[in-house]
Structures are given as C-alpha cells and as structure tokens.
Scaffold this active site. Structure first.
Site, mmCIF file in Angstrom:
data_model
loop_
_atom_site.group_PDB
_atom_site.id
_atom_site.type_symbol
_atom_site.label_atom_id
_atom_site.label_comp_id
_atom_site.label_asym_id
_atom_site.label_seq_id
_atom_site.Cartn_x
_atom_site.Cartn_y
_atom_site.Cartn_z
ATOM 1 N N LYS A 281 28.910 7.788 14.746
ATOM 2 C CA LYS A 281 28.358 6.883 15.831
ATOM 3 C C LYS A 281 27.628 6.639 17.223
ATOM 4 O O LYS A 281 29.129 7.655 16.789
ATOM 5 C CB LYS A 281 27.549 5.991 14.951
ATOM 6 N N ARG A 316 31.382 6.410 4.485
ATOM 7 C CA ARG A 316 30.060 7.604 3.672
ATOM 8 C C ARG A 316 30.634 8.407 5.394
ATOM 9 O O ARG A 316 30.526 7.709 6.853
ATOM 10 C CB ARG A 316 29.050 6.414 3.918
#
Ligand code: HH2
Length: 339
Positions: A281, A316
C-alpha cells in the site's frame, strides 16, 4: 465514567512470566495493558486487573475460520481478477492467468486465497454486478474443478457477487464496506453459514483519500467495528465467524495508518480474529521510498511481521513466498517451531 478501551501490550518472548495471559488463545501473551480514553488520557494496568468482560474477550480461544485454526498467523494470498488493481491490475485478468496464479499462491504457502473482481484502490470506480460476477465466479469454479482444496474468500461489497462466489465454491465473504454498501450481503453470508471479514473504511474508494479526518483514529475504527460486529450478529452471523480488519489505507493518511498499526492489539478486544491488509500500500511506498508498488515487498513483509507479533491471525499479502519465509523465521525465533 467514560468508556475504557484496553490495549494489551503484546509479547512474543519465549520467556513468559507467571500469571501472563495468552492473547486470543494464540502465540502471543501479555501481562500489561494500556488503558485508553477518548479525552486522550491513558494509563497502564497489570493484566490481572482487567475487568472480567475485557479479559474474556482478549483471551478467549478463537475458533477455526473457514477450516483454518487460529493458533498461528495465516496468510491470505491476493488474487485480483481486475484490469486496474493498484499493484497487480491486469496481470491475472484472464481466467487462465488467474488460475495459474491462484495455484502458485497456494504452492507458495497461502492458507487462503482472496479473489477480488473490483479494485477498491483510491479513486476507483464501481464495477457493475454482472461484470464483477463474471470476473470472479468462473475463476473460483475453475480452481475448485482443478482440485484446489484451500479455502477461498470473495472480496466484494455486493450480495449478488458474494452469492455467486459462494455457489462456485468460495468459503468466506470479505467485505471492505462491512455490510454498509449492500446490506443484503449479511443475509447471504448468514444463510450460507459463511464466515465474514468486516473492514473499516472511511468514505468510498472514489473519494476516501480526500482529507480523511477522525476524532481519534484508533478508537473511531474500534467503535465502528464494534457496531458492525453487532449488526452482523443481529443478521445471524455468530461472532465466531466474524473477522475484523482496521482497513489500512482506506480513508487514512500515513499517520492514521501508523497509529492503527501501533495500536493493532486493541482490536483483539472485539473477541474476533483480526485481519491486516497492508501489502504494497501507498504508505509503504511513502515511508520506504518505493514509488512503484512492485518495489514494496520488503516493507510489506516488515509490516506483516509486525502484525504477526501483535497476534494478528490473518495477513493479506501479494508476496506469499517472501512473507511465508519471513514468518517461518519469526515463528522459530518466537519458539513456535523447533529447529
Ligand atoms: N485491501 C484491499 C482490498 N481488499 N480487504 C481487506 N479485508 N483488507 C484490506 O486491507 C483490503 C481488502 C486493497 O488492496 P488490493 O486488493 O491489493 O488492491 P485493489 O483494491 O486495487 O484491487
């Protein structure tokens, strides 16, 4: 009296003092707790001084989710069958490519696959139901037809997409809107007896990074998840089948993300398994000087290990092999594996 929030100060050291409590029946322990309040005041207390309900929520053994025991960190491999996901968009958009990548993720050590047909990256537009279903359900069916037995999660905000995915062989519904986008999705999961992941997001993907604001990001996200867990329970999904996720990067600045990551263990107080999705991210690019998402693996592994050290049950990630290797080493150092 104002509400008291309890954040266990989590330890992985194999030398565990007498009287320490096991966090969530897992691999970490704590003997001290930070107490937080909305007025910004905070304090410390010994774990033995916790109120009974907080102690029970923090320590209770977490039942298996989608057949996976919660006694060690589990890796969720990301399989985006989208043309536009922020780091792997377009790479696995054909069913053949998706199948091959899904199999490779499991061979590389994924415990569960998370299949998504709609990018939720900042600025992304909504995908129509029919298209999202056509992207995901056939891939799930083909993975099952090919003999894949690992659990599969469907990453969707939409009831019809979840329904088709469960019918094709998915086991868990991962909703980044925590049932606020399409409330019907709760009934779909409840009727299928499927576990769910409820994630916090502020705003929708189109606008969520336009100056996100919180009174207190850690406590606001905690309260939101507590309210969504209650809503899911009211819809017939027992707490044992609910996973919670603070939603790193969804309507959050770098500072918000860091506060949530430092405070992650607070979320165990909801009495559910916790999922962390930080892989590749933007904040990893910002802090790690890696503008291209493809260069963010090392920082992603670092954050995944920090999550595992806080007792997070699901990580994840895109880079399964690398994270699996790092986790094996961490587990050995924490005394969870023999030499
Ligand atoms: N992050 C993304 C998508 N789904 N689900 C959960 N539970 N938690 C997350 O943090 C999360 C999620 C976004 O990442 P990605 O799938 O890599 O990208 P995109 O949304 O662009 O497909």
């Amino acid at each position: 009296m104002q509400h008291r929030y309890f954040r266990p100060i989590v330890q992985t050291d194999p030398c565990r003092p007498e009287g320490a409590l096991t966090l969530a029946g897992g691999w970490t322990w704590f003997s001290e707790v930070e107490e937080l309040h909305r007025d910004g005041t905070r304090g410390h207390l010994p774990a033995r001084a916790l109120p009974e309900d907080a102690r029970a929520a923090l320590t209770a053994h977490r039942p298996s989710v989608a057949g996976l025991t919660m006694d060690r960190p589990r890796l969720m491999g990301i399989l985006n069958v989208t043309p536009d996901s922020f780091s792997d968009g377009g790479q696995f958009a054909t069913p053949e490519a998706a199948l091959a990548h899904g199999r490779a993720l499991v061979e590389g050590g994924a415990d569960i696959l998370d299949i998504g047909g709609e990018s939720t990256r900042p600025g992304a537009a909504e995908v129509p139901v029919a298209e999202e279903t056509a992207r995901t359900a056939p891939v799930i069916a083909a993975l099952r037809a090919g003999g894949l037995t690992a659990p599969i999660s469907i990453d969707t905000r939409k009831a019809a997409v979840a329904q088709a995915a469960l019918g094709a062989g998915a086991n868990l519904v991962n909703d980044v809107a925590a049932f606020t986008f399409d409330p019907e999705i709760a009934g779909v999961a409840a009727r299928a007896h499927a576990p769910v992941c409820l994630m916090h997001a502020q705003g929708d993907p189109k606008t969520m990074q336009d100056a996100p604001r919180y009174d207190n990001v850690l406590l606001d996200v905690y309260d939101f998840l507590a309210e969504r867990v209650a809503a899911a329970e009211a819809a017939g999904i027992p707490r044992a089948r609910i996973v919670v996720d603070p939603g790193i990067g969804f309507g959050k600045t770098v500072g918000h993300n860091l506060t949530l990551l430092r405070g992650l263990s607070l979320f165990h107080g909801l009495g559910c398994a916790v999922l962390l999705g930080a892989s590749r991210k933007r904040f990893i690019g910002t802090l790690g000087d890696a503008p291209d998402p493809a260069d963010r693996m090392p920082g992603s592994v670092a954050v995944a290990l920090a999550g595992a050290a806080q007792g997070v049950q699901f990580l994840r990630v895109h880079d399964i092999r690398e994270t699996r290797q790092a986790l094996r080493l961490a587990e050995a150092l924490w005394g969870m594996r023999d030499a």
